[in-house]
Design a protein around this motif. Structure first.
Motif, PDB file in Angstrom:
ATOM      1  N   TYR A 765     -13.079 -25.187   0.412  1.00 38.41           N
ATOM      2  CA  TYR A 765     -12.253 -26.003   1.317  1.00 38.41           C
ATOM      3  C   TYR A 765     -11.816 -25.724   2.529  1.00 38.41           C
ATOM      4  N   GLY A 766     -12.300 -24.460   2.943  1.00 33.82           N
ATOM      5  CA  GLY A 766     -11.919 -23.573   4.259  1.00 33.82           C
ATOM      6  C   GLY A 766     -10.726 -23.018   4.085  1.00 33.82           C
ATOM      7  N   ILE A 767     -10.002 -22.638   3.027  1.00 38.74           N
ATOM      8  CA  ILE A 767      -8.741 -22.181   2.862  1.00 38.74           C
ATOM      9  C   ILE A 767      -9.138 -20.708   2.450  1.00 38.74           C
ATOM     10  N   HIS A 768      -8.714 -19.847   3.389  1.00 40.87           N
ATOM     11  CA  HIS A 768      -8.875 -18.403   2.917  1.00 40.87           C
ATOM     12  C   HIS A 768      -7.906 -17.538   2.598  1.00 40.87           C
ATOM     13  N   VAL A 769      -7.926 -16.940   1.618  1.00 40.91           N
ATOM     14  CA  VAL A 769      -6.748 -16.246   1.216  1.00 40.91           C
ATOM     15  C   VAL A 769      -6.755 -14.760   1.575  1.00 40.91           C
ATOM     16  N   ARG A 770      -5.961 -14.222   2.201  1.00 37.28           N
ATOM     17  CA  ARG A 770      -6.084 -12.747   2.510  1.00 37.28           C
ATOM     18  C   ARG A 770      -6.299 -11.989   1.146  1.00 37.28           C
ATOM     19  N   ARG A 771      -7.239 -10.913   1.125  1.00 40.54           N
ATOM     20  CA  ARG A 771      -7.907 -10.252   0.120  1.00 40.54           C
ATOM     21  C   ARG A 771      -6.704  -9.246  -0.374  1.00 40.54           C
ATOM     22  N   ALA A 772      -6.397  -9.270  -1.960  1.00 42.69           N
ATOM     23  CA  ALA A 772      -5.306  -8.210  -2.387  1.00 42.69           C
ATOM     24  C   ALA A 772      -6.159  -7.723  -3.589  1.00 42.69           C
ATOM     25  N   LEU A 773      -5.982  -6.153  -3.595  1.00 42.61           N
ATOM     26  CA  LEU A 773      -6.827  -5.492  -4.749  1.00 42.61           C
ATOM     27  C   LEU A 773      -5.694  -4.756  -5.489  1.00 42.61           C
ATOM     28  N   PRO A 774      -6.118  -4.942  -6.868  1.00 45.21           N
ATOM     29  CA  PRO A 774      -5.355  -4.649  -7.896  1.00 45.21           C
ATOM     30  C   PRO A 774      -4.887  -2.915  -7.748  1.00 45.21           C
ATOM     31  N   ALA A 775      -3.616  -2.507  -8.090  1.00 43.26           N
ATOM     32  CA  ALA A 775      -3.461  -1.148  -7.889  1.00 43.26           C
ATOM     33  C   ALA A 775      -2.768  -0.728  -9.181  1.00 43.26           C
ATOM     34  N   PRO A 776      -3.578  -0.455 -10.345  1.00 44.23           N
ATOM     35  CA  PRO A 776      -2.953  -0.089 -11.534  1.00 44.23           C
ATOM     36  C   PRO A 776      -2.259   1.185 -11.518  1.00 44.23           C
ATOM     37  N   GLY A 777      -2.711   2.145 -10.323  1.00 50.93           N
ATOM     38  CA  GLY A 777      -1.993   3.484 -10.373  1.00 50.93           C
ATOM     39  C   GLY A 777      -2.223   3.770  -8.890  1.00 50.93           C
ATOM     40  N   PRO A 778      -1.604   5.050  -8.401  1.00 45.69           N
ATOM     41  CA  PRO A 778      -1.477   5.499  -7.187  1.00 45.69           C
ATOM     42  C   PRO A 778      -2.621   5.767  -6.479  1.00 45.69           C
ATOM     43  N   ASP A 779      -3.852   6.354  -7.251  1.00 50.22           N
ATOM     44  CA  ASP A 779      -5.029   6.667  -6.787  1.00 50.22           C
ATOM     45  C   ASP A 779      -5.819   5.230  -6.671  1.00 50.22           C
ATOM     46  N   ALA A 780      -5.538   4.347  -7.362  1.00 49.65           N
ATOM     47  CA  ALA A 780      -6.171   3.063  -6.951  1.00 49.65           C
ATOM     48  C   ALA A 780      -5.669   2.362  -5.955  1.00 49.65           C
ATOM     49  N   ALA A 781      -4.257   2.495  -5.528  1.00 51.02           N
ATOM     50  CA  ALA A 781      -3.732   1.934  -4.461  1.00 51.02           C
ATOM     51  C   ALA A 781      -4.343   2.616  -3.296  1.00 51.02           C
ATOM     52  N   ALA A 782      -4.555   3.846  -3.315  1.00 51.85           N
ATOM     53  CA  ALA A 782      -4.840   4.516  -2.001  1.00 51.85           C
ATOM     54  C   ALA A 782      -6.395   4.035  -1.924  1.00 51.85           C
ATOM     55  N   GLU A 783      -7.319   4.037  -2.920  1.00 56.20           N
ATOM     56  CA  GLU A 783      -8.377   3.801  -2.764  1.00 56.20           C
ATOM     57  C   GLU A 783      -8.742   2.166  -2.227  1.00 56.20           C
ATOM     58  N   ALA A 784      -7.739   1.382  -2.627  1.00 59.07           N
ATOM     59  CA  ALA A 784      -7.553  -0.047  -2.221  1.00 59.07           C
ATOM     60  C   ALA A 784      -7.391  -0.141  -0.570  1.00 59.07           C
ATOM     61  N   ALA A 785      -6.369   0.864  -0.282  1.00 51.78           N
ATOM     62  CA  ALA A 785      -6.071   0.940   1.302  1.00 51.78           C
ATOM     63  C   ALA A 785      -7.034   1.369   2.084  1.00 51.78           C
ATOM     64  N   ARG A 786      -8.003   2.178   1.511  1.00 53.17           N
ATOM     65  CA  ARG A 786      -8.903   2.741   2.342  1.00 53.17           C
ATOM     66  C   ARG A 786      -9.993   1.522   2.636  1.00 53.17           C
ATOM     67  N   THR A 787     -10.163   0.730   1.449  1.00 54.14           N
ATOM     68  CA  THR A 787     -11.109  -0.299   1.603  1.00 54.14           C
ATOM     69  C   THR A 787     -10.619  -1.333   2.628  1.00 54.14           C
ATOM     70  N   VAL A 840      -0.394  -4.922  -6.375  1.00 53.39           N
ATOM     71  CA  VAL A 840      -1.346  -5.028  -5.633  1.00 53.39           C
ATOM     72  C   VAL A 840      -1.217  -4.414  -4.123  1.00 53.39           C
ATOM     73  N   VAL A 841      -2.428  -4.021  -3.373  1.00 54.18           N
ATOM     74  CA  VAL A 841      -2.370  -3.650  -2.068  1.00 54.18           C
ATOM     75  C   VAL A 841      -3.141  -4.726  -1.234  1.00 54.18           C
ATOM     76  N   GLN A 842      -2.607  -5.068  -0.200  1.00 49.21           N
ATOM     77  CA  GLN A 842      -2.978  -6.109   0.768  1.00 49.21           C
ATOM     78  C   GLN A 842      -2.934  -5.704   2.183  1.00 49.21           C
ATOM     79  N   ALA A 843      -3.949  -6.218   2.746  1.00 53.83           N
ATOM     80  CA  ALA A 843      -4.031  -5.854   4.403  1.00 53.83           C
ATOM     81  C   ALA A 843      -2.718  -6.479   5.108  1.00 53.83           C
ATOM     82  N   MET A 844      -2.271  -5.670   6.025  1.00 52.60           N
ATOM     83  CA  MET A 844      -1.099  -6.465   6.728  1.00 52.60           C
ATOM     84  C   MET A 844      -1.583  -7.547   7.648  1.00 52.60           C
ATOM     85  N   ALA A 845      -0.686  -8.540   7.527  1.00 53.52           N
ATOM     86  CA  ALA A 845      -1.247  -9.926   8.179  1.00 53.52           C
ATOM     87  C   ALA A 845      -0.250  -9.937   9.635  1.00 53.52           C
ATOM     88  N   PRO A 846      -0.916 -10.525  10.713  1.00 58.56           N
ATOM     89  CA  PRO A 846       0.108 -10.715  11.936  1.00 58.56           C
ATOM     90  C   PRO A 846       1.432 -11.402  11.628  1.00 58.56           C
TER      91      PRO A 846
END
Length: 977
Positions: A765-787, A840-846
């Motif tokens: 329906y044209g409603i786009h949710v900003r992607r958030a990646l799970p971060a079960p550990g610090p390494d996963a959080a860092a990988e999500a941030a790089r992505t 979860v890790v999510q890219a910053m929004a304006p």
């Protein structure tokens, strides 16, 4: 909804298909599935059908049904073969049947499980084999023309959609014009062809705007007619009349007689001796069945234990409607509750509608009727106000106040019709709104409602009626009417009130405000805007009025003080100038008592004000006075319209207008006395010849509150003339969403879907949710941030920390991996292990303003869209606005601007205004999603960060559930017992 299937392939009886419906003539019938137990009824029904109707049904002479026919027409699987019957009493009056067919027109095999239709039969649900069926009707000749086939078509179409059928086909002989008209008038998209002497019709069952409009129009005509049969009977029988004076039945009989009822009147009591022929000058009978002539209305004042026999007698005699005065029903406890349910079912068996039980009664002041089938000892004077009260005590209070405030003196502000419904077991406020919508004798509707019963239907009817005439409501907050099956709302009382105002209802809080607003709307035109001129002979009273105008959101001008020595001519000149001023939309005149010989007397002042007001009929005029009963009466008086006794003015127009409305009770005119009737069909408050009446109020706050309600209502009327439209967005994938919903619902009946599925569904329906990646550990959080790319936000999504930046569960603007890992360690140290935090890790929004968008399906109010700012504004202060779904573009814009904190969105204190058009578009898309798919029962977008350019949806949840088998968008029906 699916039918349960046993191990032998048999399907359970679908009780939810049963329905009571109001037919075109106002009578009722019951629609239900045909079962194997109906063989004898079917044979009896067929024997009463004419040879011509049988020929039209079978295309050949078919005098009787064979045993094989009877078996085929009474044994159904309720999936591929379904038969419905319309019944009155225990007899069939019409039948309809569909058989699922394949592409070649061959009937589908029996016993197949239902098609998987979690979407309630909407587009996108996969059919089992075929999505088309052949449909055929047969209506008893005596009941043709009553709209039975149209009602059956609505219900069989709803059943078919539930079973995955999308299209009906029907073959009709060209001479069977009535049946062709049933199909063509239904409003569905259809194709017609002619082959081998037969008309073949094919039509899609998906509701269209035209089919819904046709259905609503039929509903309104039928329900209005059913009320009209109650309020305008040609004959009335009162059951339970005592031989001696006294008692409820004898009292109602006397009230009918003394009112001058224009039809035939009968007294009935099973205890009357056979030789008794008359009671109180009225023909007496031991039973309704003994009355030779037809009886349209029966008033029942018999003990509850005798009610079944009385209703049976009425039904067998062909009585069209009942008013049950008797008590001892749901208000008396569980046993009474069951008696009430049985009473309604019994009355509907005979096609009768019912007011009550425990009702105060009904009144119609029309000279052609003069009906007082109530406990009121006097017939109110005729006027233009329709009055409904569930409570008898409130009904008495309303009638009394309208009399004392001038409501009953002139033909303009008296009562046209009045209904007090008691336990409201059958006839409800919705029925009366249907009646008053196009009643030419009613300009204004006043209602006291303890509950709304079906708010979804009420708001739909109110919106249409309010566009034509004012609808003023006092809404109680009590429990549901005893004995009435009412769906409970989960919405707060204030929210329901806001939704009522959205529908054009003038929502007031007290009976006093109800009467104040009603008198203004019945007597005066609607104001063109909020600008108010104030003038009078009291500076203090003028300033008080000025302050109240400001408090009510009006725009008052500086009060004009005429001084206490002002003459009637001074008032006339000042009012004339104010009304001629283009910057003025309404005028409030303040007046204090005349003292000495200088100031004008009441009658002189009233004449001066009426004369000035008559010269400017487009602007409303109100008077605020201090204990001036004579002025109020004089303002209400109008030559040629008020009943006169000798030369003295009639008492009651305003003998007292103090806060308690005390005063002498007006004397009624003698029975049969002529009354001047106002013009029919005039607009509410419009000036009629000689009837420009000016309402007077004893306090400034009451006058200004009534005026403010009129201003808001007039604004709603102007906006309702152009309500906007529901946009069609080209990127919406409705079918894809339906397929996804159907698949998700196979996993459970009521579920909150996962994050990935939520994003996928909203994306369609044209409603786009900003992607958030799970971060079960610090390494996963860092990988999500790089992505995702820096900077990022780290959020805890555990329920107790979700959206709680104030608790430290949300960390923003993390610029690099070192900062991210340090923050991750801080979060786990403060709040616990990662599996508890669910980070979860999510890219910053304006940057922008955080808002919340919600939609919910309320069991009573229907689909509601809500909007507010995120955080304390909405959670602590309740600063949330609501609109009914579907929302138009104008309503979305209004929704954004309705919250008290809306200035934050538009550049408050020098901040940058945010992109409200983008926000409105998200609101409209959520509205479309919920409206298109009733399985979507809750949506939350939180937060929606609205930036100066664009917006970002950072979080979303969606809950799904199977849709209701019936709702207000389905076929018309009465509340079930």
């Amino acid at each position: 909804m699916r039918t349960m299937v046993d191990r032998h392939g048999r399907h359970e009886y679908p009780a939810h298909w049963e329905a009571d419906v109001v037919l075109r003539d106002g009578g009722t019938a019951r629609i239900r599935p045909i079962t194997a137990d109906d063989a004898d009824r079917l044979v009896s029904f067929y024997e009463q059908v004419s040879d011509e109707s049988k020929y039209y049904r079978f295309f050949a002479p078919y005098p009787r049904l064979s045993a094989k026919d009877v078996h085929r027409f009474t044994h159904h699987d309720f999936v591929d073969r379904v038969g419905l019957a319309a019944t009155v009493g225990d007899e069939f009056i019409a039948t309809v049947r569909y058989d699922r067919i394949d592409a070649d027109g061959v009937s589908a095999p029996a016993g197949r499980p239902p098609a998987p239709t979690p979407a309630g039969g909407r587009a996108g649900a996969a059919p089992a084999v075929s999505d088309q069926a052949e449909v055929a009707f047969l209506v008893q000749d005596a009941h043709q023309g009553r709209g039975v086939a149209s009602a059956l078509l609505e219900h069989i179409a709803a059943v078919a959609r539930e079973r995955g059928i999308r299209r009906f086909t029907a073959e009709v002989l060209p001479a069977n014009t009535k049946m062709i008209k049933v199909f063509t008038d239904a409003g569905y998209t259809q194709k017609r062809s002619f082959e081998d002497g037969v008309v073949r019709l094919e039509f899609d069952l998906e509701p269209t705007a035209r089919s819904l409009a046709v259905q609503r129009a039929r509903e309104q005509r039928a329900e209005a007619r059913s009320v009209r049969r109650l309020l305008a009977p040609r004959s009335v029988a009162v059951l339970g009349v005592g031989r001696a004076p006294g008692g409820v039945g004898r009292g109602v009989l006397g009230n009918l007689r003394d009112a001058g009822f224009t039809g035939s009147l009968y007294a009935v009591n099973t205890a009357f001796p056979e030789e008794l022929k008359e009671v109180a000058g009225v023909p007496a009978h031991r039973s309704v069945r003994d009355i030779e002539d037809p009886v349209d209305l029966a008033v029942l004042a018999v003990p509850a234990e005798q009610m079944t026999e009385a209703v049976t007698d009425c039904g067998e005699h062909g009585v069209q409607g009942l008013v049950v005065i008797s008590a001892g029903y749901a208000e008396s406890g569980p046993e009474g509750h069951e008696r009430q349910r049985a009473l309604v079912r019994h009355a509907r068996t005979y096609g009768m509608r019912l007011v009550g039980p425990n009702a105060f009664g009904i009144i119609n002041t029309s000279e052609e009727v003069r009906l007082n089938a109530s406990l009121a000892p006097e017939l109110p004077r005729p006027g233009r106000i329709g009055l409904f009260a569930q409570s008898g005590a409130i009904g008495i209070a309303l009638l009394s106040r309208l009399h004392r405030r001038g409501g009953g003196v002139t033909g303009v502000t008296g009562v046209s019709t009045f209904v007090s419904s008691g336990n409201r077991a059958d006839v409800s406020g919705n029925d009366l709104i249907q009646y008053w919508f196009d009643d030419p004798d009613t300009d204004v509707v006043l209602m006291y409602l303890e509950t709304l019963g079906n708010p979804r239907k009420f708001t739909r009817l109110a919106r249409r009626t309010a566009a034509a005439k004012p609808l003023v409501v006092v809404q109680g907050s009590g429990s549901a009417p005893l004995g009435h099956a009412v769906r409970a709302t989960r919405l707060p009382h204030a929210t329901v009130s806001a939704l009522l105002r959205q529908a054009g209802v003038i929502r007031v809080d007290t009976i006093t405000e109800l009467v104040d607003a009603g008198l203004l709307l019945a007597r005066q035109p609607l104001p063109a805007g909020p600008r108010v001129a104030i003038l009078g002979n009291s500076e203090s009273l003028g300033l008080l009025t000025y302050d109240r105008c400001l408090a009510e959101g009006l725009r008052p001008g500086r009060p004009l003080d005429l001084t206490t020595q002002a003459t009637a001519e001074d008032f006339h000149r000042a009012l004339s100038r104010a009304l001629a001023d283009d910057t003025c939309d309404a005028v409030v005149v303040t007046a204090i008592p005349a003292i000495g010989d200088g100031p004008p007397r009441d009658a002189e002042l009233a004449q001066a004000l009426r004369s000035a007001a008559a010269a400017a009929p487009a602007k409303p005029v109100l008077v605020v006075h201090v204990e001036l009963g004579g002025l109020a009466e004089a303002l209400s008086a109008a030559a040629g319209t008020a009943p006169q006794v000798g030369t003295a003015p009639q008492v009651g127009a305003g003998t007292s207008t103090s806060g308690d409305d005390s005063g002498a009770r007006p004397e009624p005119p003698p029975p049969g006395a002529p009354r001047t009737q106002p013009q029919k069909g005039a607009a509410p408050g419009a000036a009629r010849e000689g009837t420009r009446l000016i309402p007077a109020y004893p306090a400034a706050e009451r006058a200004v509150r009534a005026l403010a309600e009129a201003v808001r209502y007039a604004q709603w009327r102007r906006e309702a003339a152009d309500p906007g439209k529901v946009p069609e967005y080209g990127d919406i994938d409705e079918k894809g969403a339906a397929d996804l919903i159907a698949d998700l619902l196979t996993r459970g009946q009521d579920l909150t879907i996962g994050t990935e599925e939520t994003c996928e569904l909203l994306g369609k329906y044209g409603i786009h949710v900003r992607r958030a990646l799970p971060a079960p550990g610090p390494d996963a959080a860092a990988e999500a941030a790089r992505t995702l790319g820096y900077p990022v936000a780290l959020k805890a999504t555990a329920p107790h920390l979700r959206h709680r930046a104030d608790l430290g569960g949300v960390r923003l603007d993390l610029a690099d991996e070192e900062q991210l890992r340090r923050t991750y360690a801080e979060l786990t140290k403060l709040f616990g292990r990662p599996e508890e935090l669910r980070p979860v890790v999510q890219a910053m929004a304006p940057r922008g303003v955080d808002t919340v968008v919600r939609a919910v399906i309320d069991p009573a109010a229907g689909a509601v869209l809500s909007f507010g700012l995120a955080g304390a504004a909405s959670q602590l202060l309740g600063d949330v606005a609501h609109r009914l779904i579907p929302v138009t573009d104008r309503e979305a814009a209004s929704l954004v601007r309705s919250i008290r904190t809306a200035p934050v969105l538009f550049g408050w204190r020098g901040s940058a205004p945010v992109d409200t058009p983008a926000l409105e578009e998200v609101l409209l898309r959520v509205s479309r999603l919920v409206h298109d798919h009733p399985e979507v029962v809750a949506v939350t977008l939180e937060p929606v960060v609205v930036a100066p350019h664009g917006l970002s949806v950072l979080g979303a949840t969606v809950r799904l559930a199977p849709p209701p088998a019936r709702d207000d968008l389905g076929p018309r029906m009465l509340p079930l017992y």
